[in-house]
Motif scaffolding. Structure first.
Motif, PDB file in Angstrom:
ATOM      1  N   UNK A 408       0.828  -1.201   0.000  1.00 57.29           N
ATOM      2  CA  UNK A 408       0.000   0.000   0.000  1.00 57.29           C
ATOM      3  C   UNK A 408       0.866   1.255   0.000  1.00 57.29           C
ATOM      4  N   UNK A 409       1.972   1.212   0.731  1.00 60.95           N
ATOM      5  CA  UNK A 409       2.922   2.317   0.788  1.00 60.95           C
ATOM      6  C   UNK A 409       3.500   2.586  -0.601  1.00 60.95           C
ATOM      7  N   UNK A 410       3.833   1.506  -1.326  1.00 64.58           N
ATOM      8  CA  UNK A 410       4.382   1.624  -2.677  1.00 64.58           C
ATOM      9  C   UNK A 410       3.395   2.295  -3.617  1.00 64.58           C
ATOM     10  N   UNK A 411       2.124   1.900  -3.530  1.00 63.73           N
ATOM     11  CA  UNK A 411       1.118   2.434  -4.452  1.00 63.73           C
ATOM     12  C   UNK A 411       0.947   3.946  -4.287  1.00 63.73           C
ATOM     13  N   UNK A 412       1.199   4.467  -3.089  1.00 69.06           N
ATOM     14  CA  UNK A 412       1.087   5.912  -2.874  1.00 69.06           C
ATOM     15  C   UNK A 412       2.140   6.684  -3.667  1.00 69.06           C
ATOM     16  N   UNK A 413       3.237   6.006  -3.991  1.00 69.58           N
ATOM     17  CA  UNK A 413       4.332   6.672  -4.700  1.00 69.58           C
ATOM     18  C   UNK A 413       4.427   6.227  -6.165  1.00 69.58           C
ATOM     19  N   UNK A 414       3.471   5.400  -6.601  1.00 67.70           N
ATOM     20  CA  UNK A 414       3.527   4.866  -7.969  1.00 67.70           C
ATOM     21  C   UNK A 414       3.478   5.964  -9.020  1.00 67.70           C
ATOM     22  N   UNK A 415       2.626   6.960  -8.832  1.00 66.75           N
ATOM     23  CA  UNK A 415       2.486   8.015  -9.835  1.00 66.75           C
ATOM     24  C   UNK A 415       3.802   8.774 -10.013  1.00 66.75           C
ATOM     25  N   UNK A 416       4.480   9.093  -8.910  1.00 67.52           N
ATOM     26  CA  UNK A 416       5.769   9.815  -8.998  1.00 67.52           C
ATOM     27  C   UNK A 416       6.811   8.976  -9.723  1.00 67.52           C
ATOM     28  N   UNK A 417       6.880   7.685  -9.394  1.00 64.22           N
ATOM     29  CA  UNK A 417       7.858   6.822 -10.059  1.00 64.22           C
ATOM     30  C   UNK A 417       7.560   6.704 -11.549  1.00 64.22           C
ATOM     31  N   UNK A 418       6.281   6.570 -11.899  1.00 63.51           N
ATOM     32  CA  UNK A 418       5.922   6.448 -13.322  1.00 63.51           C
ATOM     33  C   UNK A 418       6.347   7.683 -14.106  1.00 63.51           C
ATOM     34  N   UNK A 419       6.243   8.854 -13.494  1.00 60.02           N
ATOM     35  CA  UNK A 419       6.675  10.077 -14.165  1.00 60.02           C
ATOM     36  C   UNK A 419       8.189  10.054 -14.409  1.00 60.02           C
ATOM     37  N   UNK A 420       8.937   9.597 -13.418  1.00 63.45           N
ATOM     38  CA  UNK A 420      10.393   9.502 -13.561  1.00 63.45           C
ATOM     39  C   UNK A 420      10.759   8.492 -14.647  1.00 63.45           C
ATOM     40  N   UNK A 421      10.062   7.354 -14.660  1.00 67.70           N
ATOM     41  CA  UNK A 421      10.341   6.315 -15.664  1.00 67.70           C
ATOM     42  C   UNK A 421      10.031   6.808 -17.074  1.00 67.70           C
ATOM     43  N   UNK A 422       8.928   7.584 -17.202  1.00 73.91           N
ATOM     44  CA  UNK A 422       8.535   8.079 -18.524  1.00 73.91           C
ATOM     45  C   UNK A 422       9.616   8.977 -19.118  1.00 73.91           C
ATOM     46  N   UNK A 423      10.300   9.745 -18.247  1.00 77.25           N
ATOM     47  CA  UNK A 423      11.379  10.613 -18.722  1.00 77.25           C
ATOM     48  C   UNK A 423      12.656   9.834 -19.007  1.00 77.25           C
ATOM     49  N   UNK A 424      12.884   8.808 -18.229  1.00 78.73           N
ATOM     50  CA  UNK A 424      14.173   8.116 -18.302  1.00 78.73           C
ATOM     51  C   UNK A 424      14.208   6.991 -19.333  1.00 78.73           C
ATOM     52  N   UNK A 425      13.075   6.372 -19.598  1.00 74.00           N
ATOM     53  CA  UNK A 425      13.068   5.172 -20.439  1.00 74.00           C
ATOM     54  C   UNK A 425      13.116   5.531 -21.913  1.00 74.00           C
ATOM     55  N   UNK A 426      14.038   4.966 -22.679  1.00 75.45           N
ATOM     56  CA  UNK A 426      14.086   5.218 -24.134  1.00 75.45           C
ATOM     57  C   UNK A 426      12.816   4.691 -24.795  1.00 75.45           C
ATOM     58  N   UNK A 427      12.168   5.521 -25.626  1.00 74.82           N
ATOM     59  CA  UNK A 427      10.909   5.127 -26.265  1.00 74.82           C
ATOM     60  C   UNK A 427      11.074   4.027 -27.292  1.00 74.82           C
ATOM     61  N   UNK A 428      12.268   3.966 -28.010  1.00 74.71           N
ATOM     62  CA  UNK A 428      12.422   3.042 -29.128  1.00 74.71           C
ATOM     63  C   UNK A 428      12.437   1.560 -28.608  1.00 74.71           C
ATOM     64  N   UNK A 429      12.501   1.256 -27.463  1.00 78.48           N
ATOM     65  CA  UNK A 429      12.337  -0.174 -27.093  1.00 78.48           C
ATOM     66  C   UNK A 429      10.897  -0.583 -27.299  1.00 78.48           C
ATOM     67  N   UNK A 430      10.084   0.149 -26.843  1.00 75.57           N
ATOM     68  CA  UNK A 430       8.604  -0.078 -26.837  1.00 75.57           C
ATOM     69  C   UNK A 430       7.951   0.384 -28.132  1.00 75.57           C
ATOM     70  N   UNK A 431       8.394   1.532 -28.692  1.00 77.39           N
ATOM     71  CA  UNK A 431       7.754   2.051 -29.905  1.00 77.39           C
ATOM     72  C   UNK A 431       7.838   1.060 -31.056  1.00 77.39           C
ATOM     73  N   UNK A 432       8.940   0.344 -31.156  1.00 75.39           N
ATOM     74  CA  UNK A 432       9.098  -0.624 -32.243  1.00 75.39           C
ATOM     75  C   UNK A 432       8.084  -1.758 -32.120  1.00 75.39           C
ATOM     76  N   UNK A 433       7.839  -2.200 -30.895  1.00 72.38           N
ATOM     77  CA  UNK A 433       6.854  -3.268 -30.681  1.00 72.38           C
ATOM     78  C   UNK A 433       5.451  -2.812 -31.053  1.00 72.38           C
TER      79      UNK A 433
END
Length: 775
Positions: A408-433
Motif C-alpha cells: 500500500x505504501x508503494x502504491x502511494x508513490x507509484x504516480x511519482x515513479x511512473x513520471x520519472x520512468x517516462x522521462x528516463x526510459x528510451x521510447x524506441x524499445x517499446x515504440x518498435x513493438x
C-alpha cells in the motif's frame, strides 16, 4: 409580450376528434386484454368463456350469453363475486365504457382477426409469398389500394414537391434540406433520384441508428446509484451507424450483435457488434449477486426476444406465460444460450477488451507481455541505479515489497515513479513493438472464455437458489422451427451463433415480419402491427396482413435482407407520398386503412438537429466518444462535483448531432426527457408523443434555443442583409419550414419586427408547429 401571439405552440394536437360512441378496438379490446384474457382467452377459458374477440364475447360461455352479466360482475361489491378476481377492481370510467359499449350493441369490426387456438396465431405461421393485386406499379399500393376500395375509399392526393421534399429529408436523414437543395429539387422534382441520394448519405445511418438504439436500450452509463460510464460503449453506437450506411444485410446485422465473436470470419467490426449484449443497466454492487446475475441474463433475453422476435418471453421467468403460449422452459432454454457469458471487470470497475480476430488478440497479448517485461526490467534497473529521486526506504519497498502495508505504501508513490520512468526510459524499445503490432480498438462486450458451458436449471418461481430440472438451449416450442446448438469449438460454446442462425432462418416466422414492421412504423408513425415489440396473442393484429407477409417474404428472398431496398420501396409508394391532410378523416379516423399520410411530431433528436442546421451551427463530425450538450445548472444541484457528472460546455462539440449526446441513465438531458426520449432500461417499442406544457417552455425558453435563435439571427443578417426585413423573413421561412412565407405571414412578421428583435422572431420560427412536425 406581443410575440406570443405568433407562436403555434406544439402542445396543441394536430386535430381534434369529436366525442362519439365507445370504440371497441381502441378502448374495449385493450381493457379486456389487460384485465380478463388471462382467464378468458386462447390459453385458458374459465367457464368456457373467451373475451379476447368480439366473436367469442357474443358467443358466451358454458352458461350461455354473458353480455348482460359482464357489467354486473365487474361492478359487484362482494369481492368473492367481483371480476376480475385478482388485482384492483375496474375503475368507474372503465365500467362506464363497458356499459356504453354493450348498450350500443357491443359492436366489433367484421374484419377482426380471431385466433382459434395459439398454434393458429397469425404471426406463428410460415411466411409465404403472395401475389399482389393488379393495377398498381408498387406492390405496397396494390395491397393498400385493394383495402381502400373494399371500404369505399381512395388514396389522398400526392403531396406537393415542397411538402414531399421536406418529408423525405426529415424521414431519411433527420435534417431539413438546405436552400440550394430546395431549389434543385423544385426545378427537377425527381423523387426517386432524391431517395437514392439521401439513402447514400452518412446522415441516413445517424438518423436510423437512433431508431435501433431505442429498440436495444442504448445508454452511455450503467444506471443505479453509481451510474458509471460504460467504457468505449460508443463504439457500438458507431457500429450501428456504419452498418446501416453500408447497408449490411439485416441477417448479418443480427448475427454480429448476438455472436460476432463466434464467427469464422470474426473481426474487430463483428466483435464490436456484440456490444448489443452488454447495453443494459448494471448494478456494480448488488445486494443479492445470484439474483443480479439472472437479472443480467434476463435483460439480454428480454431485449433479444422483443427487439428481434416481437415476443415477451421475459414474462415466463417465474412461471409459464399467462397470456402467451410460451413456457417457463422456453425462457430458461434461451437463458442457457447466454449463461456462458462473463462480464469483464476488475471488482466494481468495468473493463473493455481488444476487438479483433483471435490471432490479432493473441499477438497483442504477446506484445503487451513483452512491453510489461521491458518496463519491469527497466524499472528495477532504474531503481537500483540510484537515479530515482524517491526516498531510499521507498526505493527499497519498490524493489522488495513484503507486507500488505509495504504494498500500500508503494502504491502511494507509484504516480511519482511512473513520471520519472517516462522521462528516463528510451521510447524506441517499446515504440518498435507497438509499430509492429498496433493497438486494436477497445470494445465494451461480454466474453466467453470456455467451450464448456455452465449448467442451466429452470428456476422454480424464478428464484436462483431454487433449482428445478436441467435445461439445454432450445427455441420456443410454439414456433416449430428447430435450432441447432451443437457447434461448439475450442474457444466458446457457439450457442449464441446457433441462436442467431435460428433467428435469421428464412423459415422463422417472426424475424422478417418484426423488422419490416419497425421500418414501416418509422415511416408512417404507426406499424402495420401497432405493437412492434409484441407479435404474440396479446399484441395487435396487422391492419394489412397480406401486405405485411408480402413485404416480409420479399425482404428476405428478393431484397436479400437489404434495409435500403425496403426504404426505397416504401418511400416510392403512393401510400407514403400521400398528403397528410387528405381524404377520409371521418371514415378512417385512426388511418388504419392508410387513406392518407400521418402528420407526426419529430423526435427530439430531429428537432434539436434541425435547430442546429437552421441556425448554421450544426457540426457534422461523425463517430467517437459522446459529447456534452449544455445542461441547466439546476439539473446538477446537489452533486458535490458537477464537472465530474457533466463536463463544461464546448459549443462546437455540443453542436454535433444529438445521437452523439451523452445519455446518462440517472441524469437525462432535460430537453431529451421532456420531449419523450425512450426509457433506456427497456427495449423501446417506439417513442411516445406526449403533450405537456413543459415541452413548449423548453422549446421557447431554454438556453439552447435562445442561443441558437441568436445564431440564426446573425445568419439572417449576414445572408439577407442587415436592414432588409422582408428578405430576412423570407430566408427564415425557407430555412425553417422549407417554403416561402405567404403575403399575410410576411406582413404580420414585418409588423412584429417593428416592436421585437430579429432574435425574438427567430425564436418564433423555431417554435412553429410546422417546424416540429413533419406533414
Amino acid at each position: 409580450m406581443r410575440f406570443l401571439v405568433f407562436i403555434a405552440l406544439i402542445i396543441l394536437p394536430q386535430s381534434w376528434l369529436s366525442a362519439g360512441e365507445i370504440d371497441y378496438e381502441t378502448e374495449i379490446k385493450p381493457l379486456l386484454k389487460k384485465r380478463c384474457v388471462s382467464c378468458h382467452g386462447p390459453l385458458k377459458q374459465k367457464a368456457g368463456l373467451r373475451l379476447d374477440a368480439g366473436k367469442w364475447i357474443h358467443a358466451g360461455g358454458n352458461d350461455g350469453p354473458v353480455l348482460d352479466e359482464i357489467v354486473s360482475r365487474v361492478s359487484e361489491q362482494d369481492e368473492d363475486e367481483r371480476m376480475p378476481p385478482e388485482g384492483p377492481p375496474l375503475s368507474a370510467g372503465e365500467i362506464e365504457e363497458l356499459k356504453s359499449w354493450i348498450a350500443a350493441g357491443a359492436k366489433f369490426p367484421d374484419h377482426e382477426t380471431v385466433t382459434e387456438s395459439p398454434d393458429a396465431h397469425w404471426s406463428f405461421q410460415t411466411i409465404k409469398s403472395r401475389p399482389f393485386p393488379p393495377g398498381f406499379e408498387n406492390p405496397i399500393d396494390a395491397f393498400v389500394g385493394k383495402e381502400l376500395g373494399e371500404n369505399g375509399l381512395d388514396f389522398s392526393p400526392k403531396a406537393g414537391p415542397g411538402v414531399l421534399l421536406r418529408r423525405l429529408y426529415l424521414d431519411v436523414i433527420g435534417l431539413p434540406p438546405t436552400i440550394a437543395e430546395q431549389d434543385a429539387f423544385l426545378q427537377n422534382p425527381n423523387a426517386e433520384a432524391l431517395i437514392d441520394d439521401l439513402l447514400d448519405r452518412p446522415g441516413y445511418g445517424e438518423r436510423w441508428a437512433r431508431h435501433w438504439l431505442d429498440a436495444v436500450r442504448y445508454a452511455d452509463t450503467n444506471g443505479y446509484e453509481r451510474d458509471a460510464i460504460k467504457p468505449f460503449v460508443w463504439r457500438y453506437r458507431d457500429w450501428v451507424i456504419d452498418s446501416l450506411n453500408a447497408d449490411k444485410p439485416y441477417d448479418r446485422f443480427v448475427i454480429e450483435q448476438l455472436a460476432g465473436d463466434e464467427l469464422m470470419d470474426r473481426s474487430s467490426e463483428s466483435v464490436i457488434g456484440t456490444g448489443f449484449l452488454r447495453l443494459g443497466h448494471w448494478d456494480d454492487e448488488p445486494a443479492d449477486p445470484p439474483t443480479d446475475r439472472y437479472d443480467q441474463l434476463d435483460d439480454i433475453l428480454n431485449t433479444t426476444s422483443q427487439a428481434m422476435l416481437g415476443l415477451t418471453l421475459a414474462c415466463a421467468r417465474c412461471h409459464d406465460h399467462k397470456f402467451e403460449p410460451l413456457l417457463q422452459r422456453d425462457y430458461y432454454a434461451m437463458a442457457a444460450v447466454f449463461n456462458p457469458l462473463e462480464r469483464p471487470r476488475n471488482g466494481r470497475t468495468e473493463l473493455a477488451v481488444p476487438a479483433g480476430t483471435r490471432a490479432e488478440v493473441s499477438a497483442l497479448q504477446e506484445r503487451d507481455a513483452k512491453i510489461a517485461k521491458l518496463k519491469s526490467d527497466f524499472e528495477r534497473e532504474f531503481l537500483e541505479s540510484g537515479d530515482s529521486k524517491l526516498e531510499k526506504n521507498v526505493v527499497a519497498a519498490f524493489l522488495k515489497p513484503k507486507t500488505k502495508t509495504q504494498k500500500e505504501f508503494v502504491e502511494k508513490h507509484r504516480e511519482q515513479l511512473d513520471k520519472e520512468l517516462a522521462k528516463a526510459m528510451p521510447g524506441d524499445k517499446i515504440d518498435a513493438l507497438i509499430a509492429a503490432r498496433p493497438d486494436l480498438p477497445m470494445a465494451y462486450v461480454w466474453e466467453e472464455k470456455s467451450s464448456d458451458p455452465p449448467v442451466t436449471h429452470l428456476l422454480i418461481r424464478g428464484r436462483p437458489g431454487n433449482h428445478g430440472e436441467k435445461v439445454d438451449p432450445a427455441a420456443p416450442v410454439i414456433l416449430k422451427v428447430p435450432a441447432n446448438f451443437s457447434g461448439s469449438d475450442k474457444y466458446t460454446t457457439r450457442r449464441r451463433l446457433g441462436l442467431a442462425n435460428w433467428i435469421v432462418d428464412p423459415e422463422n416466422p417472426l424475424t422478417a415480419r418484426v423488422i419490416v414492421n419497425r421500418v414501416w412504423m418509422h415511416h408512417f408513425g404507426n406499424g402495420l402491427v401497432r405493437t412492434p415489440n409484441d407479435f404474440g396473442l396479446m399484441g395487435e393484429a396487422p391492419t394489412h396482413p397480406e401486405l405485411l407477409d408480402w413485404l416480409a417474404h420479399w425482404f428476405v428472398h428478393e431484397a436479400d435482407w437489404s434495409l435500403k431496398k425496403l426504404h426505397r420501396l416504401i418511400l416510392t409508394s403512393r401510400t407514403w407520398q400521400q398528403l397528410s391532410s387528405g381524404r377520409n378523416p371521418d371514415t378512417d379516423p385512426d388511418n388504419r386503412l392508410l387513406s392518407r399520410q400521418n402528420s407526426r411530431r419529430l423526435e427530439v433528436e430531429a428537432i434539436r438537429d434541425s435547430v442546429l442546421a437552421v441556425s448554421g451551427k450544426l457540426n457534422r463530425k461523425m463517430h467517437g466518444p459522446h459529447t456534452y450538450p449544455s445542461i441547466p445548472p439546476q439539473a446538477l444541484e446537489g452533486h458535490s462535483d458537477p464537472e465530474k457528472i457533466w463536463k463544461p460546455l464546448d459549443e462546437n462539440e455540443a453542436s454535433r448531432r444529438t445521437i452523439y449526446a451523452f445519455v446518462k441513465r440517472s441524469l437525462m438531458l432535460p430537453m431529451l426527457e421532456v420531449l419523450d426520449i425512450c426509457d433506456t432500461t427497456q427495449p423501446s417499442p417506439g417513442r411516445r408523443t406526449t403533450t405537456v406544457p413543459t415541452q413548449a417552455l423548453t422549446l421557447f425558453n431554454s438556453e439552447f434555443v435562445t442561443r441558437q435563435s441568436g445564431h440564426l439571427a446573425t445568419r439572417l443578417r449576414a445572408e439577407a442583409g442587415e436592414a432588409d426585413a422582408a428578405q430576412q423573413i423570407r430566408l427564415a421561412f425557407r430555412l425553417a419550414v422549407c417554403r416561402e412565407p405567404t403575403g399575410e405571414e410576411s406582413k404580420v412578421m414585418q409588423e412584429f419586427l417593428k416592436e421585437e428583435s430579429l432574435e425574438e422572431l427567430c425564436r418564433v420560427m423555431l417554435n412553429l408547429n410546422e417546424f416540429v412536425y413533419v406533414h
